[in-house]
Design an enzyme around this catalytic site. Structure first.
Site, PDB file in Angstrom:
ATOM      1  N   GLY A  68      39.188 -16.845 -34.119  1.00  0.00           N
ATOM      2  CA  GLY A  68      39.872 -15.999 -33.139  1.00  0.00           C
ATOM      3  C   GLY A  68      39.133 -14.688 -32.954  1.00  0.00           C
ATOM      4  O   GLY A  68      37.905 -14.676 -32.780  1.00  0.00           O
TER       5      GLY A  68
ATOM      6  N   ASP B 187      38.123 -23.702 -26.377  1.00  0.00           N
ATOM      7  CA  ASP B 187      37.377 -24.649 -25.535  1.00  0.00           C
ATOM      8  C   ASP B 187      36.126 -23.984 -24.959  1.00  0.00           C
ATOM      9  O   ASP B 187      35.069 -24.621 -24.853  1.00  0.00           O
ATOM     10  CB  ASP B 187      38.263 -25.157 -24.394  1.00  0.00           C
ATOM     11  CG  ASP B 187      39.500 -25.862 -24.918  1.00  0.00           C
ATOM     12  OD1 ASP B 187      39.414 -26.476 -26.008  1.00  0.00           O
ATOM     13  OD2 ASP B 187      40.559 -25.792 -24.261  1.00  0.00           O
TER      14      ASP B 187
HETATM   15  O1  RIB Z   1      43.013 -25.525 -25.329  1.00  0.00           O
HETATM   16  C1  RIB Z   1      43.806 -25.223 -24.224  1.00  0.00           C
HETATM   17  C2  RIB Z   1      44.236 -26.497 -23.546  1.00  0.00           C
HETATM   18  O2  RIB Z   1      45.082 -27.225 -24.422  1.00  0.00           O
HETATM   19  C3  RIB Z   1      45.033 -26.311 -22.298  1.00  0.00           C
HETATM   20  O3  RIB Z   1      44.225 -26.311 -21.159  1.00  0.00           O
HETATM   21  C4  RIB Z   1      46.027 -27.458 -22.334  1.00  0.00           C
HETATM   22  O4  RIB Z   1      45.931 -28.318 -21.246  1.00  0.00           O
HETATM   23  C5  RIB Z   1      45.784 -28.166 -23.650  1.00  0.00           C
HETATM   24  O5  RIB Z   1      44.966 -29.254 -23.505  1.00  0.00           O
END
Ligand code: RIB
Length: 321
Positions: A230, A261
């Site tokens: 984080g 992500d």
């Molecule tokens: O990591 C965030 C994602 O987790 C979001 O976009 C949601 O759709 C879930 O997949």
């Protein structure tokens, strides 16, 4: 084929989920039986797989996506988004029924709570995914997560590795890893909570992601490990078990959704470009940090222009090869 894959540009394949994020911004999330008034609502493109693919694409990689969409309105919008961004969606299979959706609550300090309703994501098959891998001319890195069946990711990683690709698994949302998936994984990138679950360590005051715990876990499973921390950045366990902690720039987060992500998609591009793992981690941290400054998921990621500046900054004088 949608977007061109030249074979000379960094090539990233993402096998994973596609969701539509339905995001409510609220000062404080309701407790059981409670109703609260939200501040704002926004829908946008999401899904851990799709988010990672979009981050990689913004950084200029050739990106191909393997996954599944339903036959609803969300599917059409998602395909338009992939097309607009130049992501090759030939590997997206269509199934009857709903596409994945994710109701999300974001509180005032930027923390989020997410419910994923997988829909079509659960219906992607290993046969489809391995056929899709065979149709992609060149693959440097293949990335997966836990929002589609693990067996599909395992089959895809196995096929991608046979083509010479490096594989990166983001074990999110937190769950145990099947051994056959672990066996074809080169890099594992959990966050602190996911690491605690994978390493069987209780989260709480007594638990911190210690260097010893990370090095021991990486050695035990025989897979390279990065733990995202984080606002504290990330820790990377070297092949010699030495842990390097890389800090993040201090910022005030507005919405942390998708920051992990952004990290994974960017790290994949670093490796695909032949960068050192440490510079690839730096790239991941820089993109993730940028993403928490704006609301939304993919909409918060650095634009292609901003991503190019981040790349140049890390590649510039003083960059480690
Ligand atoms: O990591 C965030 C994602 O987790 C979001 O976009 C949601 O759709 C879930 O997949």
């Amino acid at each position: 084929m949608g977007a061109a894959n030249s074979g000379t540009t960094a090539s990233v394949v993402v096998v994973g989920s596609i969701n539509t994020d339905l995001v409510t911004y609220v000062r404080r999330a309701p407790g059981p039986g409670e109703t609260v008034i939200g501040d704002r609502f926004q829908s946008g493109f999401g899904g851990k797989g799709a988010n990672q693919a979009v981050m990689a694409r913004q950084l200029g990689a050739d990106v191909s996506f393997i996954g599944a969409l339903g036959d609803d309105f969300y599917a059409a919008l998602t395909l338009e988004n992939f097309e607009r961004l130049g992501i090759n969606a030939d590997g997206v299979m269509r199934v009857p029924g709903s596409s994945g959706v994710a109701p999300i609550w974001v509180e005032a300090d930027g923390t989020n709570r997410i419910i994923v309703v997988p829909g079509a994501n659960d219906l992607v098959t290993a046969e489809h995914a391995t056929r899709a891998i065979a149709a992609i001319p060149h693959i440097d890195v293949c990335v997966g997560q836990f929002e589609i069946p693990q067996a599909v990711t395992a089959a895809t990683f196995s096929a991608a590795r046979a083509r010479g690709a490096v594989t990166i698994l983001n074990p999110a949302p937190a769950a145990r890893i099947n051994l056959d998936l672990l066996a074809v994984t080169d890099w594992l990138i959990p966050n602190e909570v996911e690491f605690g679950i994978l390493a069987d360590r209780a989260i709480g005051a007594a638990f911190a992601v210690s260097n010893e715990a990370m090095a021991e876990f990486s050695r035990r499973i025989g897979v390279r490990l990065i733990v995202t921390l984080g606002s504290a950045g990330a820790a990377c366990v070297g092949p010699d078990a030495v842990v390097t902690r890389l800090p993040a720039r201090a910022v005030t987060a507005v919405d942390t959704t998708g920051a992990g992500d952004a990290f994974v998609g960017a790290f994949a591009v670093g490796l695909a470009r032949g960068w050192s793992e440490i510079d690839s981690v730096r790239l991941g941290i820089a993109c993730a940090t940028e993403s928490v400054l704006r609301p939304g998921t993919q909409s918060s990621f650095p634009s292609a222009r901003e991503a190019a500046a981040i790349l140049a900054d890390i590649e510039g004088p003083g960059a480690r090869a």
